[in-house]
Design a protein around this motif. Structure first.
Motif, PDB file in Angstrom:
ATOM      1  N   GLN A 143      -7.649 -14.830  19.486  1.00  0.00           N
ATOM      2  CA  GLN A 143      -7.101 -13.895  18.705  1.00  0.00           C
ATOM      3  C   GLN A 143      -5.745 -13.582  19.412  1.00  0.00           C
ATOM      4  O   GLN A 143      -4.807 -13.252  18.261  1.00  0.00           O
ATOM      5  CB  GLN A 143      -7.884 -12.636  18.983  1.00  0.00           C
ATOM      6  N   MET A 144      -5.362 -13.498  20.675  1.00  0.00           N
ATOM      7  CA  MET A 144      -4.141 -13.489  21.151  1.00  0.00           C
ATOM      8  C   MET A 144      -3.274 -14.581  20.366  1.00  0.00           C
ATOM      9  O   MET A 144      -2.270 -14.168  20.186  1.00  0.00           O
ATOM     10  CB  MET A 144      -4.236 -13.750  22.668  1.00  0.00           C
ATOM     11  N   ARG A 145      -3.654 -15.696  20.344  1.00  0.00           N
ATOM     12  CA  ARG A 145      -2.912 -16.889  19.695  1.00  0.00           C
ATOM     13  C   ARG A 145      -2.384 -16.202  18.174  1.00  0.00           C
ATOM     14  O   ARG A 145      -1.179 -16.435  17.983  1.00  0.00           O
ATOM     15  CB  ARG A 145      -3.530 -18.109  19.942  1.00  0.00           C
ATOM     16  N   ARG A 146      -3.336 -15.739  17.551  1.00  0.00           N
ATOM     17  CA  ARG A 146      -3.293 -15.368  16.149  1.00  0.00           C
ATOM     18  C   ARG A 146      -2.171 -14.188  15.934  1.00  0.00           C
ATOM     19  O   ARG A 146      -1.314 -14.170  15.296  1.00  0.00           O
ATOM     20  CB  ARG A 146      -4.321 -15.121  15.432  1.00  0.00           C
ATOM     21  N   MET A 147      -2.450 -13.368  17.071  1.00  0.00           N
ATOM     22  CA  MET A 147      -1.483 -12.253  16.949  1.00  0.00           C
ATOM     23  C   MET A 147      -0.030 -12.508  17.465  1.00  0.00           C
ATOM     24  O   MET A 147       0.884 -12.175  16.807  1.00  0.00           O
ATOM     25  CB  MET A 147      -2.006 -11.127  18.150  1.00  0.00           C
ATOM     26  N   PHE A 188      -8.856  -8.204  22.338  1.00  0.00           N
ATOM     27  CA  PHE A 188     -10.197  -7.699  22.595  1.00  0.00           C
ATOM     28  C   PHE A 188     -10.671  -6.447  21.556  1.00  0.00           C
ATOM     29  O   PHE A 188     -11.661  -6.637  21.058  1.00  0.00           O
ATOM     30  CB  PHE A 188     -10.480  -7.067  23.950  1.00  0.00           C
ATOM     31  N   LYS A 189      -9.784  -5.386  21.552  1.00  0.00           N
ATOM     32  CA  LYS A 189     -10.235  -4.394  20.829  1.00  0.00           C
ATOM     33  C   LYS A 189     -10.097  -4.736  19.109  1.00  0.00           C
ATOM     34  O   LYS A 189     -10.923  -4.151  18.530  1.00  0.00           O
ATOM     35  CB  LYS A 189      -8.979  -3.180  21.065  1.00  0.00           C
ATOM     36  N   ARG A 190      -9.476  -5.605  18.910  1.00  0.00           N
ATOM     37  CA  ARG A 190      -9.562  -6.262  17.348  1.00  0.00           C
ATOM     38  C   ARG A 190     -10.878  -6.687  16.859  1.00  0.00           C
ATOM     39  O   ARG A 190     -11.278  -6.652  15.895  1.00  0.00           O
ATOM     40  CB  ARG A 190      -8.350  -6.994  17.203  1.00  0.00           C
ATOM     41  N   ILE A 191     -11.422  -7.476  18.064  1.00  0.00           N
ATOM     42  CA  ILE A 191     -12.574  -8.117  17.783  1.00  0.00           C
ATOM     43  C   ILE A 191     -13.877  -7.594  18.435  1.00  0.00           C
ATOM     44  O   ILE A 191     -15.160  -8.183  18.093  1.00  0.00           O
ATOM     45  CB  ILE A 191     -12.677  -9.943  18.042  1.00  0.00           C
ATOM     46  N   GLU A 192     -13.878  -6.525  19.158  1.00  0.00           N
ATOM     47  CA  GLU A 192     -14.805  -6.025  19.942  1.00  0.00           C
ATOM     48  C   GLU A 192     -16.190  -5.528  19.123  1.00  0.00           C
ATOM     49  O   GLU A 192     -17.233  -5.962  19.657  1.00  0.00           O
ATOM     50  CB  GLU A 192     -14.393  -4.627  20.521  1.00  0.00           C
ATOM     51  N   THR A 193     -16.003  -5.248  17.856  1.00  0.00           N
ATOM     52  CA  THR A 193     -17.249  -4.925  17.088  1.00  0.00           C
ATOM     53  C   THR A 193     -18.074  -6.198  16.849  1.00  0.00           C
ATOM     54  O   THR A 193     -19.377  -5.864  16.493  1.00  0.00           O
ATOM     55  CB  THR A 193     -16.723  -4.196  15.715  1.00  0.00           C
ATOM     56  N   GLN A 194     -17.573  -7.160  16.996  1.00  0.00           N
ATOM     57  CA  GLN A 194     -18.433  -8.714  16.788  1.00  0.00           C
ATOM     58  C   GLN A 194     -19.261  -8.940  18.046  1.00  0.00           C
ATOM     59  O   GLN A 194     -19.853 -10.063  17.894  1.00  0.00           O
ATOM     60  CB  GLN A 194     -17.610  -9.732  16.495  1.00  0.00           C
ATOM     61  N   TRP A 195     -19.006  -8.266  19.283  1.00  0.00           N
ATOM     62  CA  TRP A 195     -19.519  -8.654  20.401  1.00  0.00           C
ATOM     63  C   TRP A 195     -20.401  -7.557  21.057  1.00  0.00           C
ATOM     64  O   TRP A 195     -20.217  -6.338  20.532  1.00  0.00           O
ATOM     65  CB  TRP A 195     -18.433  -9.018  21.351  1.00  0.00           C
TER      66      TRP A 195
END
Length: 98
Positions: free
Chosen positions: A88-92, A33-40
């Motif tokens: 994102q979790m899957r990508r990580m 979530f923290k990695r994509i938070e700024t997009q939401w």
């Protein structure tokens, strides 16, 4: 605590539920979530229930078994954001640099 849209609170997901759905360790969904938070947008895509203001609501989520026992402030994700966090979790998992 009412959510800021017409979606049922039951449809929103917690970090614990995402960790469990992806068979990941506690904290994995939060890091994603923290990695994509700024997009939401808070209030539309996610809600933060604060322990000082939303103690009763947080207790209901805890009693339902939907959050970690140690949760202090609760982060609720809309269905679209929950899907993005799972992606994102899957990508990580497949690419640690992600």
């Amino acid at each position: 605590m009412e959510l800021d849209d017409d979606r049922s609170p039951a449809a929103w997901l917690t970090l614990r539920e995402l960790d469990q759905a992806e068979c990941c360790a506690k904290g994995s969904a939060f890091r994603a979530f923290k990695r994509i938070e700024t997009q939401w947008t808070q209030g539309r895509d996610y809600q933060v229930l604060h322990h000082d203001d939303d103690r009763a609501a947080i207790a209901r989520w805890r009693e339902a078994g939907r959050i970690y026992a140690s949760t202090v402030n609760l982060l609720l994700l809309s269905p679209p954001l929950a899907r993005a966090v799972r992606d994102q979790m899957r990508r990580m998992t497949t690419d640690p640099a992600e």
